[in-house]
Design an enzyme around this catalytic site. Structure first.
Site, PDB file in Angstrom:
ATOM      1  N   GLU A  34       0.818  -1.207   0.000  1.00 25.79           N
ATOM      2  CA  GLU A  34       0.000   0.000   0.000  1.00 25.79           C
ATOM      3  C   GLU A  34       0.855   1.262   0.000  1.00 25.79           C
ATOM      4  O   GLU A  34       0.529   2.236  -0.669  1.00 25.79           O
ATOM      5  CB  GLU A  34      -0.948   0.002   1.210  1.00 25.79           C
ATOM      6  CG  GLU A  34      -2.007  -1.087   1.193  1.00 25.79           C
ATOM      7  CD  GLU A  34      -2.945  -0.996  -0.004  1.00 25.79           C
ATOM      8  OE1 GLU A  34      -3.012   0.069  -0.640  1.00 25.79           O
ATOM      9  OE2 GLU A  34      -3.617  -1.988  -0.305  1.00 25.79           O
ATOM     10  N   TYR A 117      -6.662   5.817   4.283  1.00 27.50           N
ATOM     11  CA  TYR A 117      -6.731   4.795   3.249  1.00 27.50           C
ATOM     12  C   TYR A 117      -5.905   3.557   3.610  1.00 27.50           C
ATOM     13  O   TYR A 117      -6.394   2.426   3.567  1.00 27.50           O
ATOM     14  CB  TYR A 117      -6.268   5.375   1.905  1.00 27.50           C
ATOM     15  CG  TYR A 117      -5.926   4.307   0.907  1.00 27.50           C
ATOM     16  CD1 TYR A 117      -6.938   3.592   0.275  1.00 27.50           C
ATOM     17  CD2 TYR A 117      -4.602   3.981   0.622  1.00 27.50           C
ATOM     18  CE1 TYR A 117      -6.642   2.576  -0.619  1.00 27.50           C
ATOM     19  CE2 TYR A 117      -4.299   2.977  -0.274  1.00 27.50           C
ATOM     20  CZ  TYR A 117      -5.316   2.278  -0.901  1.00 27.50           C
ATOM     21  OH  TYR A 117      -5.016   1.274  -1.773  1.00 27.50           O
ATOM     22  N   ASP A 135      -9.703   5.818  -2.056  1.00 27.83           N
ATOM     23  CA  ASP A 135      -8.543   6.346  -2.761  1.00 27.83           C
ATOM     24  C   ASP A 135      -9.021   6.991  -4.053  1.00 27.83           C
ATOM     25  O   ASP A 135     -10.232   7.184  -4.256  1.00 27.83           O
ATOM     26  CB  ASP A 135      -7.518   5.234  -3.033  1.00 27.83           C
ATOM     27  CG  ASP A 135      -8.009   4.215  -4.062  1.00 27.83           C
ATOM     28  OD1 ASP A 135      -9.217   4.200  -4.370  1.00 27.83           O
ATOM     29  OD2 ASP A 135      -7.168   3.439  -4.557  1.00 27.83           O
TER      30      ASP A 135
END
Length: 359
Positions: A34, A117, A135
């Site tokens: 991520e 996020y 996102d």
């Protein structure tokens, strides 16, 4: 809402890409993917993810690595604050949390570089918490499907989209839903030329009905772009050595290495360069003294047309000035030219090093 949620998951199970971080629920690997994929396309981020996992198979290995080594491995991804935060968080998890990532959205958000996020992604994928991710892909999908015109870069917009995503999330399969809506935005509801004709939701999409596909999502205003003019002094000393300096402070590329930099107000031409270089106070006083000992005849401009290097809020116009000298000037900290590849440098310098013949 349930129909939309289930339809998204069904679409995902048929169309999802086979990506390595989708075959694990290890918080370390999910967190790593991520962070790398923030502001990075999957195609670009994939080789970095593999290199990081190979070199640092767990959070402790990453924590124990020198920062320069981490920055070097990150080189080319940009946004180097992400790499520094990655390293800092690895140290915290390794030393303060006994090598274990927090298992809730709220606790994950306390980690450096982990925002809404990333915390939602880790919490849902690794620990089954129904925390909705939002996102760029999610903003795009939801704004188009529901015709939402609230700017996404405002507090009100972020709260509205987060609430809607949270309302849609599958309580029992939060990871599946989050990955489904992100994947849908990435390969179906793309920023430009989305596949509306073959979209599962083309009969429900407000943006398609109202011909607003290209207008959504909405962003408020535009960030002013700053133009900067970088002149790098590429020393070649006695044919064997050059000079690199590490960037300090809070500006761009902190912690990376670069050739000595002369930043000018405007683009410098050859006729102006030497005057500017002589009156510039470099961060290293030794370098300022060094410049005074070199003749203008030893300087050649590598690229008459500046290289444009775009950052998020800046445009850099970069020139490289080659300075070949036989003066050993031992009081300057020098490095052997064959050692250049060992240093983490900004991408624009890395490309120059790849092309330039130092011999």
């Amino acid at each position: 809402m349930n129909h939309l949620t289930n339809s998204l998951i069904s679409w995902y199970l048929i169309n999802k890409r086979d990506l390595p971080w989708r075959n694990t629920t290890d918080p370390y690997q999910i967190w790593l993917s991520e962070i790398i994929l923030q502001q990075t396309r999957v195609e670009q981020g994939m080789p970095y993810y593999k290199r990081f996992v190979d070199k640092y198979p767990d959070v402790q290995a990453l924590a124990e690595a020198p920062e320069d080594e981490v920055l070097k491995l990150w080189q080319g991804l940009g946004y180097y604050s992400r790499a520094r935060n990655l390293h800092a968080t690895a140290k915290k998890v390794s030393t303060e949390l006994d090598g274990k990532f927090p298992d809730t959205y709220k606790a994950l958000k306390t980690l450096k570089g982990v925002g809404d996020y990333t915390a939602s992604a880790i919490a849902s994928i690794c620990f089954g918490e129904p925390a909705a991710v939002v996102d760029g892909n999610v903003y795009r999908v939801l704004s188009r499907l529901f015709g939402i015109e609230t700017p996404i870069n405002t507090g009100a917009g972020q709260r509205e989209f987060k609430a809607l995503a949270q309302e849609l999330i599958h309580e029992e399969e939060p990871a599946l839903f989050n990955q489904a809506i992100m994947e849908f935005g990435a390969i179906q509801c793309k920023p430009k030329n989305p596949y509306c004709l073959h979209c599962s939701f083309n009969d429900k999409c407000v943006a398609l009905k109202e011909n607003k596909i290209d207008q959504l999502p909405v962003k408020k205003g535009k960030v002013k772009i700053r133009n900067r003019y970088f002149n790098y002094l590429v020393f070649i000393i006695e044919d064997n050595f050059t000079v690199l300096q590490q960037r300090k402070g809070k500006g761009i590329w902190r912690g990376l290495f670069e050739f000595p930099l002369l930043e000018s107000e405007i683009e410098l031409k050859e006729a102006d360069f030497w005057t500017e270089a002589r009156k510039n106070d470099f961060t290293d006083q030794k370098l300022t003294d060094y410049i005074s000992e070199i003749s203008a005849e030893e300087v050649n401009l590598y690229n008459p047309e500046p290289i444009l290097h775009k950052l998020s809020h800046q445009k850099l116009y970069v020139k490289f000035w080659i300075i070949r000298t036989r003066n050993p000037l031992a009081h300057i900290d020098r490095i052997a030219k064959e050692k250049l590849q060992d240093y983490a440098v900004p991408r624009v310098i890395d490309r120059f090093i790849e092309r330039f013949d130092f011999d």
